[in-house]
Motif scaffolding. Structure first.
Motif, PDB file in Angstrom:
ATOM      1  N   TYR A 106      31.550  12.571 -22.512  1.00 30.39           N
ATOM      2  CA  TYR A 106      31.788  13.053 -23.866  1.00 30.39           C
ATOM      3  C   TYR A 106      30.537  12.812 -24.697  1.00 30.39           C
ATOM      4  CZ  TYR A 106      36.641  13.479 -22.614  1.00 30.39           C
ATOM      5  OH  TYR A 106      37.806  13.865 -22.015  1.00 30.39           O
ATOM      6  N   TRP A 107      30.397  13.543 -25.787  1.00 33.54           N
ATOM      7  CA  TRP A 107      29.261  13.364 -26.668  1.00 33.54           C
ATOM      8  C   TRP A 107      29.657  13.674 -28.104  1.00 33.54           C
ATOM      9  CZ3 TRP A 107      26.793  17.444 -29.366  1.00 33.54           C
ATOM     10  CH2 TRP A 107      27.242  18.729 -29.050  1.00 33.54           C
ATOM     11  N   VAL A 108      28.797  13.283 -29.029  1.00 33.04           N
ATOM     12  CA  VAL A 108      29.025  13.534 -30.457  1.00 33.04           C
ATOM     13  C   VAL A 108      27.737  14.051 -31.079  1.00 33.04           C
ATOM     14  CG1 VAL A 108      30.814  11.789 -30.732  1.00 33.04           C
ATOM     15  CG2 VAL A 108      28.444  11.168 -31.109  1.00 33.04           C
ATOM     16  N   ASP A 109      27.882  14.811 -32.136  1.00 33.91           N
ATOM     17  CA  ASP A 109      26.747  15.282 -32.924  1.00 33.91           C
ATOM     18  C   ASP A 109      26.655  14.365 -34.136  1.00 33.91           C
ATOM     19  OD1 ASP A 109      24.857  16.527 -34.444  1.00 33.91           O
ATOM     20  OD2 ASP A 109      25.979  18.400 -34.697  1.00 33.91           O
ATOM     21  N   GLY A 130      22.739   2.357 -23.278  1.00 35.29           N
ATOM     22  CA  GLY A 130      22.392   3.754 -23.045  1.00 35.29           C
ATOM     23  C   GLY A 130      22.558   4.633 -24.252  1.00 35.29           C
ATOM     24  N   ALA A 131      22.078   5.843 -24.122  1.00 35.54           N
ATOM     25  CA  ALA A 131      22.188   6.824 -25.188  1.00 35.54           C
ATOM     26  C   ALA A 131      23.265   7.832 -24.834  1.00 35.54           C
ATOM     27  CB  ALA A 131      20.856   7.524 -25.384  1.00 35.54           C
ATOM     28  N   CYS A 132      23.542   8.714 -25.753  1.00 27.41           N
ATOM     29  CA  CYS A 132      24.624   9.675 -25.561  1.00 27.41           C
ATOM     30  C   CYS A 132      24.298  10.716 -24.499  1.00 27.41           C
ATOM     31  CB  CYS A 132      24.934  10.357 -26.892  1.00 27.41           C
ATOM     32  SG  CYS A 132      26.193  11.616 -26.755  1.00 27.41           S
ATOM     33  N   TRP A 133      23.080  11.080 -24.351  1.00 26.80           N
ATOM     34  CA  TRP A 133      22.720  12.194 -23.480  1.00 26.80           C
ATOM     35  C   TRP A 133      21.871  11.684 -22.336  1.00 26.80           C
ATOM     36  CZ3 TRP A 133      24.707  16.885 -23.730  1.00 26.80           C
ATOM     37  CH2 TRP A 133      24.105  17.911 -23.013  1.00 26.80           C
ATOM     38  N   ASN A 134      22.213  12.010 -21.133  1.00 27.30           N
ATOM     39  CA  ASN A 134      21.449  11.583 -19.963  1.00 27.30           C
ATOM     40  C   ASN A 134      20.398  12.650 -19.661  1.00 27.30           C
ATOM     41  OD1 ASN A 134      20.476  10.951 -17.426  1.00 27.30           O
ATOM     42  ND2 ASN A 134      22.420  10.027 -16.798  1.00 27.30           N
ATOM     43  N   TYR A 135      19.181  12.436 -20.125  1.00 30.51           N
ATOM     44  CA  TYR A 135      18.121  13.431 -19.999  1.00 30.51           C
ATOM     45  C   TYR A 135      17.731  13.689 -18.546  1.00 30.51           C
ATOM     46  CZ  TYR A 135      17.594  13.220 -24.994  1.00 30.51           C
ATOM     47  OH  TYR A 135      17.830  13.287 -26.339  1.00 30.51           O
ATOM     48  N   ASN A 136      17.775  12.691 -17.706  1.00 33.45           N
ATOM     49  CA  ASN A 136      17.383  12.879 -16.302  1.00 33.45           C
ATOM     50  C   ASN A 136      18.310  13.858 -15.597  1.00 33.45           C
ATOM     51  OD1 ASN A 136      15.231  11.122 -16.534  1.00 33.45           O
ATOM     52  ND2 ASN A 136      16.482   9.343 -16.008  1.00 33.45           N
ATOM     53  N   ILE A 137      19.609  13.715 -15.776  1.00 33.69           N
ATOM     54  CA  ILE A 137      20.555  14.626 -15.136  1.00 33.69           C
ATOM     55  C   ILE A 137      20.404  16.028 -15.719  1.00 33.69           C
ATOM     56  CG2 ILE A 137      23.015  15.170 -14.858  1.00 33.69           C
ATOM     57  CD1 ILE A 137      23.523  12.178 -14.697  1.00 33.69           C
ATOM     58  N   TYR A 138      20.254  16.106 -17.058  1.00 33.21           N
ATOM     59  CA  TYR A 138      20.119  17.401 -17.701  1.00 33.21           C
ATOM     60  C   TYR A 138      18.865  18.138 -17.203  1.00 33.21           C
ATOM     61  CZ  TYR A 138      19.475  20.999 -21.170  1.00 33.21           C
ATOM     62  OH  TYR A 138      19.259  22.185 -21.790  1.00 33.21           O
ATOM     63  N   PRO A 142      39.129   7.098 -32.362  1.00 36.89           N
ATOM     64  CA  PRO A 142      39.530   8.442 -31.903  1.00 36.89           C
ATOM     65  C   PRO A 142      39.620   8.514 -30.378  1.00 36.89           C
ATOM     66  CG  PRO A 142      37.646   8.547 -33.402  1.00 36.89           C
ATOM     67  CD  PRO A 142      37.857   7.114 -33.062  1.00 36.89           C
ATOM     68  N   ALA A 143      40.339   9.504 -29.885  1.00 37.19           N
ATOM     69  CA  ALA A 143      40.461   9.713 -28.438  1.00 37.19           C
ATOM     70  C   ALA A 143      39.076   9.936 -27.836  1.00 37.19           C
ATOM     71  CB  ALA A 143      41.354  10.918 -28.164  1.00 37.19           C
ATOM     72  N   HIS A 144      38.879   9.496 -26.615  1.00 37.85           N
ATOM     73  CA  HIS A 144      37.654   9.668 -25.833  1.00 37.85           C
ATOM     74  C   HIS A 144      36.479   8.884 -26.399  1.00 37.85           C
ATOM     75  CE1 HIS A 144      40.026  12.718 -23.925  1.00 37.85           C
ATOM     76  NE2 HIS A 144      40.094  13.410 -25.040  1.00 37.85           N
ATOM     77  N   THR A 145      36.762   7.834 -27.169  1.00 40.08           N
ATOM     78  CA  THR A 145      35.703   6.963 -27.679  1.00 40.08           C
ATOM     79  C   THR A 145      36.123   5.516 -27.477  1.00 40.08           C
ATOM     80  OG1 THR A 145      36.586   6.766 -29.920  1.00 40.08           O
ATOM     81  CG2 THR A 145      35.083   8.620 -29.498  1.00 40.08           C
ATOM     82  N   GLN A 146      35.162   4.639 -27.668  1.00 43.06           N
ATOM     83  CA  GLN A 146      35.458   3.208 -27.693  1.00 43.06           C
ATOM     84  C   GLN A 146      34.936   2.657 -29.010  1.00 43.06           C
ATOM     85  OE1 GLN A 146      33.484   1.575 -24.302  1.00 43.06           O
ATOM     86  NE2 GLN A 146      31.445   1.788 -25.168  1.00 43.06           N
ATOM     87  N   CYS A 147      35.656   1.723 -29.576  1.00 41.71           N
ATOM     88  CA  CYS A 147      35.264   1.137 -30.843  1.00 41.71           C
ATOM     89  C   CYS A 147      35.105  -0.368 -30.658  1.00 41.71           C
ATOM     90  CB  CYS A 147      36.305   1.433 -31.923  1.00 41.71           C
ATOM     91  SG  CYS A 147      36.413   3.180 -32.355  1.00 41.71           S
ATOM     92  N   ASP A 189      34.754  14.442 -34.383  1.00 46.26           N
ATOM     93  CA  ASP A 189      34.402  15.585 -33.529  1.00 46.26           C
ATOM     94  C   ASP A 189      33.763  15.076 -32.239  1.00 46.26           C
ATOM     95  OD1 ASP A 189      35.346  17.160 -35.524  1.00 46.26           O
ATOM     96  OD2 ASP A 189      33.386  17.785 -36.268  1.00 46.26           O
ATOM     97  N   ILE A 190      34.591  14.914 -31.224  1.00 49.42           N
ATOM     98  CA  ILE A 190      34.154  14.420 -29.921  1.00 49.42           C
ATOM     99  C   ILE A 190      34.184  15.606 -28.961  1.00 49.42           C
ATOM    100  CG2 ILE A 190      34.568  12.694 -28.126  1.00 49.42           C
ATOM    101  CD1 ILE A 190      34.146  11.497 -30.974  1.00 49.42           C
ATOM    102  N   TYR A 191      33.078  15.838 -28.277  1.00 41.15           N
ATOM    103  CA  TYR A 191      32.969  17.004 -27.408  1.00 41.15           C
ATOM    104  C   TYR A 191      32.901  16.594 -25.951  1.00 41.15           C
ATOM    105  CZ  TYR A 191      31.593  18.942 -31.879  1.00 41.15           C
ATOM    106  OH  TYR A 191      31.558  19.306 -33.194  1.00 41.15           O
ATOM    107  N   LYS A 192      33.540  17.380 -25.083  1.00 43.14           N
ATOM    108  CA  LYS A 192      33.519  17.128 -23.645  1.00 43.14           C
ATOM    109  C   LYS A 192      32.279  17.796 -23.055  1.00 43.14           C
ATOM    110  CE  LYS A 192      36.317  17.253 -19.490  1.00 43.14           C
ATOM    111  NZ  LYS A 192      35.910  15.973 -19.033  1.00 43.14           N
TER     112      LYS A 192
END
Length: 191
Positions: free
Chosen positions: A150-153, A178-186, A132-137, A162-165
């Protein structure tokens, strides 16, 4: 295919898996990769392509198992199909190429992995779809990974499409390190 011991006129037939010449006083085992399927053979035959023999004195050759092939005659083994190739039948001379969306590991009897830039649908893991767009496989059994920003649920199978910006630049995407969510920045953004 027979021999005589000493000065006797009586000849003895060589057994299967061996051979002898006209003036021989003994039988000789067929060498590895060859065979003699009948008694009284004057020569041994090479194993056919798609077959092999691992021992001396063979009276038959074995077929290559599925996932392996042998293009040459007179061999002592078969070769695994390379990654991206397969063969589902025994006695193969060559391997077949996986179709564009699929891939395989070495020695495969079918192509059941996704190729790079494709993923296997989560419902049945049999159908290979374009990334899908905005992903790598990465292919194989890997699910699509979101790119940076981008992130996914992943709580349901909808994550594949369902890819979210990310709007706060808090997502760093996913990759092997790495993981999907960067906790330090958040955490810095929300304090």
């Amino acid at each position: 295919g027979s021999f005589s011991k000493g000065l006797t006129d009586e000849c003895t037939n060589c057994p299967k898996g061996t051979w002898s010449s006209f003036s021989a006083s003994t039988c000789t085992n067929c060498s590895i990769g060859t065979y003699a399927e009948v008694a009284a053979s004057s020569t041994c035959s090479n194993c056919a392509a798609g077959q092999y023999s691992t021992k001396t004195g063979a009276f038959a050759c074995e077929e290559c198992v599925a996932g392996r092939h042998q293009p040459a005659t007179g061999q002592d083994s078969c070769q695994d199909c390379d990654a991206g190739y397969y063969v589902s039948e025994t006695g193969a001379l060559s391997c077949l190429t996986c179709t564009a969306a699929y891939h395989s590991v070495a020695g495969s009897t079918s192509c059941t992995l996704a190729a790079v830039s494709y993923y296997l649908t989560p419902e049945d893991r049999l159908i290979s779809e374009s990334c899908p767009a905005h992903t790598q496989c990465a292919g194989g059994n890997q699910a699509p990974a979101p790119l940076k920003h981008y992130w996914v649920d992943r709580s349901s199978y909808d994550y594949v499409t369902d890819i979210y910006k990310c709007h706060r630049l808090t997502c760093k995407g996913t990759n092997a390190s790495g993981a999907c969510w960067n906790y330090n920045i958040y955490n810095k953004s929300s304090s």
